[in-house]
Design an enzyme around this catalytic site. Structure first.
Site, PDB file in Angstrom:
ATOM      1  N   SER A   1      25.403   5.995  31.377  1.00 24.09           N
ATOM      2  CA  SER A   1      25.475   5.371  30.056  1.00 24.09           C
ATOM      3  C   SER A   1      26.261   6.251  29.104  1.00 24.09           C
ATOM      4  CB  SER A   1      24.047   5.201  29.543  1.00 24.09           C
ATOM      5  OG  SER A   1      24.031   4.946  28.165  1.00 24.09           O
TER       6      SER A   1
ATOM      7  N   TYR B   1      14.773   8.131  27.599  1.00 24.08           N
ATOM      8  CA  TYR B   1      15.672   7.282  28.400  1.00 24.08           C
ATOM      9  C   TYR B   1      17.025   7.973  28.598  1.00 24.08           C
ATOM     10  CZ  TYR B   1      19.412   3.935  29.129  1.00 24.08           C
ATOM     11  OH  TYR B   1      20.549   3.332  29.598  1.00 24.08           O
TER      12      TYR B   1
ATOM     13  N   LYS C   1      19.139   9.650  32.071  1.00 25.58           N
ATOM     14  CA  LYS C   1      20.523   9.434  32.533  1.00 25.58           C
ATOM     15  C   LYS C   1      21.220  10.781  32.748  1.00 25.58           C
ATOM     16  CE  LYS C   1      20.460   5.022  32.815  1.00 25.58           C
ATOM     17  NZ  LYS C   1      20.409   4.399  34.128  1.00 25.58           N
TER      18      LYS C   1
HETATM   19  N1  UFG Z   1      21.436  -3.777  15.838  1.00 23.26           N
HETATM   20  C1  UFG Z   1      21.092  -4.449  14.692  1.00 23.26           C
HETATM   21  N2  UFG Z   1      20.033  -5.311  14.749  1.00 23.26           N
HETATM   22  C2  UFG Z   1      19.326  -5.530  15.894  1.00 23.26           C
HETATM   23  C3  UFG Z   1      19.690  -4.835  17.068  1.00 23.26           C
HETATM   24  C4  UFG Z   1      20.752  -3.948  17.004  1.00 23.26           C
HETATM   25  O1  UFG Z   1      21.692  -4.276  13.633  1.00 23.26           O
HETATM   26  O2  UFG Z   1      18.368  -6.308  15.866  1.00 23.26           O
HETATM   27  C5  UFG Z   1      22.575  -2.852  15.800  1.00 23.26           C
HETATM   28  C6  UFG Z   1      22.183  -1.429  16.139  1.00 23.26           C
HETATM   29  O3  UFG Z   1      21.728  -0.766  14.994  1.00 23.26           O
HETATM   30  C7  UFG Z   1      23.505  -0.881  16.667  1.00 23.26           C
HETATM   31  C8  UFG Z   1      24.172  -2.092  17.319  1.00 23.26           C
HETATM   32  O4  UFG Z   1      23.507  -3.230  16.773  1.00 23.26           O
HETATM   33  O5  UFG Z   1      24.303  -0.482  15.608  1.00 23.26           O
HETATM   34  C9  UFG Z   1      24.012  -2.122  18.815  1.00 23.26           C
HETATM   35  O6  UFG Z   1      22.637  -1.958  19.123  1.00 23.26           O
HETATM   36  P1  UFG Z   1      22.054  -2.271  20.568  1.00 23.26           P
HETATM   37  O7  UFG Z   1      20.579  -2.049  20.489  1.00 23.26           O
HETATM   38  O8  UFG Z   1      22.537  -3.582  21.053  1.00 23.26           O
HETATM   39  O9  UFG Z   1      22.754  -1.187  21.464  1.00 23.26           O
HETATM   40  P2  UFG Z   1      22.692   0.395  21.379  1.00 23.26           P
HETATM   41  O10 UFG Z   1      24.088   0.847  21.127  1.00 23.26           O
HETATM   42  O11 UFG Z   1      21.650   0.895  20.488  1.00 23.26           O
HETATM   43  O12 UFG Z   1      22.158   0.709  22.838  1.00 23.26           O
HETATM   44  C10 UFG Z   1      22.989   0.687  23.923  1.00 23.26           C
HETATM   45  C11 UFG Z   1      22.214   0.288  25.186  1.00 23.26           C
HETATM   46  C12 UFG Z   1      21.203   1.326  25.540  1.00 23.26           C
HETATM   47  C13 UFG Z   1      21.868   2.685  25.563  1.00 23.26           C
HETATM   48  C14 UFG Z   1      22.548   2.944  24.255  1.00 23.26           C
HETATM   49  C15 UFG Z   1      23.259   4.244  24.185  1.00 23.26           C
HETATM   50  O13 UFG Z   1      21.574  -0.958  24.981  1.00 23.26           O
HETATM   51  O14 UFG Z   1      20.657   1.023  26.788  1.00 23.26           O
HETATM   52  O15 UFG Z   1      23.522   1.948  24.041  1.00 23.26           O
HETATM   53  O16 UFG Z   1      23.526   4.584  22.864  1.00 23.26           O
HETATM   54  F1  UFG Z   1      20.976   3.665  25.740  1.00 23.26           F
END
Ligand code: UFG
Length: 338
Positions: free
Chosen positions: A126, A151, A155
């Site tokens: 990741s 998590y 990784k």
């Molecule tokens: N976001 C929102 N509202 C929500 C959900 C997410 O605004 O309800 C935003 C988050 O703050 C972030 C973006 O959307 O800015 C993406 O969020 P995600 O949760 O979709 O993805 P992440 O980048 O947080 O997480 C992803 C993978 C994880 C991994 C991570 C590494 O889903 O498995 O990248 O940073 F660990």
């Protein structure tokens, strides 16, 4: 036909990869404990590819169950290892479960690969291993940062375990560092199926538009980005699935240059949360109910990939646009509520 073990093959990325593997002529055995997936996925894969993959209901963190799996399928030539728990927030609450599940399953798989002289393994890593990089876009030489969650730590530890194994055994590894996989198969027969309230952006958007959630909370608009919301490198899950087939062929054709190789699997494009919402509204024709709220703890501000190494070395390139991703995710959501 070469038989490939796909652990976690009933999951979101796993199921799309099984489709691409079968379409490329591989025989697949899926090993999955269905902890975050549904057995129906197996028939959906069969409908898409006209071939039912073999399926073993097994918890790979269980030593004897894993041993039995490898004994039963002693003709496996390579492994693609997806099986792991992946919710960042949950991992903070249940660190022991995350270490137990994610590390023991990999250790058991590797131990049996050694016993059965199976060399190639493609590992689901990741972009989380990079933390918040100082220089963007991030390439494979960028320094790894201390993990922000158990998590993320699993990784990093798994990458270290794999690296150590390549020094001491004949195991060969390609670690694919995924950026943010979203979207669904064009048939809308498989896609992301989060249990309960989604943590991730895309399923939250589609469930809100479908009326399952009242509104989307956008976590922060005061980041140092053009529109103030976080930036990620969203990649279509089918493009990501294809990267696994390319990586596998590279290993099976003995084209690896090192016994462990790392590749960024992203598009090279950073999009903000508001960009994703705009794309979704455009492709779906829906108006999304959303509200800006405070930042989510642990979020990094911005990250996107430099995918040059994967493009040049693997000859793989993400082809699908953000609009393809949001439209396919919506088509999948619509099918789910029919
Ligand atoms: N976001 C929102 N509202 C929500 C959900 C997410 O605004 O309800 C935003 C988050 O703050 C972030 C973006 O959307 O800015 C993406 O969020 P995600 O949760 O979709 O993805 P992440 O980048 O947080 O997480 C992803 C993978 C994880 C991994 C991570 C590494 O889903 O498995 O990248 O940073 F660990």
């Amino acid at each position: 036909m070469s038989k490939i073990l796909v652990t976690g093959g009933a999951g979101f990325i796993g199921s799309h990869t099984v489709v691409e593997l079968q379409n490329s002529g591989f025989e697949v055995v899926i090993a999955d404990n269905l902890s975050n997936s549904n057995e129906q996925v197996i028939s959906q894969i069969a409908e898409i590819t006209s071939k039912k993959p073999l399926f073993e209901l097994v918890d790979l963190a269980n030593e004897s169950a894993c041993k039995n799996l490898f004994e039963k399928h002693s003709d496996i030539v390579a492994v693609i290892h997806f099986a792991a728990s992946k919710a960042v927030g949950e991992s903070v609450e249940k660190p022991l479960f995350y270490y137990q599940n994610n590390l023991c399953s990999l250790l058991n798989v590797l131990e049996n690969m050694v016993i059965h002289a199976i060399k190639p393994i493609v590992f689901s890593s990741s972009c989380t291993v990079y933390g918040q990089p100082k220089i963007l876009p991030v390439d494979e030489q960028s320094p790894l940062q201390p993990a922000e969650s158990p998590y993320g730590n699993t990784k990093q530890i798994c990458e270290e375990i794999l690296s150590d194994c390549t020094k001491a055994t004949s195991i060969h590894v390609i670690a694919l560092r995924y950026f943010n996989p979203i979207g669904a198969h064009e048939t809308a027969l498989i896609g992301e199926l989060p249990l309960g309230v989604p943590n991730n952006l895309m399923p939250f958007i589609t469930q809100t538009a479908a009326g399952i959630r009242e509104k989307l909370s956008v976590f922060g608009n005061d980041y140092n980005t053009p529109d103030g919301t976080c930036i990620r490198d969203y990649i279509h899950v089918v493009d990501l699935a294809k990267a696994h087939v390319v990586a596998l062929n590279r290993m099976l054709n003995h084209q690896q240059k090192q016994s462990i190789e790392y590749f960024n699997v992203g598009t090279g494009n950073g999009f903000s949360v508001l960009d994703v919402i705009k794309s979704f509204e455009k492709t779906s024709g829906q108006t999304l109910n959303y509200q800006i709220v405070g930042r989510r703890a642990g979020d990094i501000e911005q990250i996107w990939a430099n995918p040059k190494f994967a493009n040049e070395e693997l000859g793989w390139k993400a082809e699908k646009s953000l609009d393809d991703m949001t439209l396919s995710a919506w088509n999948w959501q619509k099918k789910l509520i029919q």
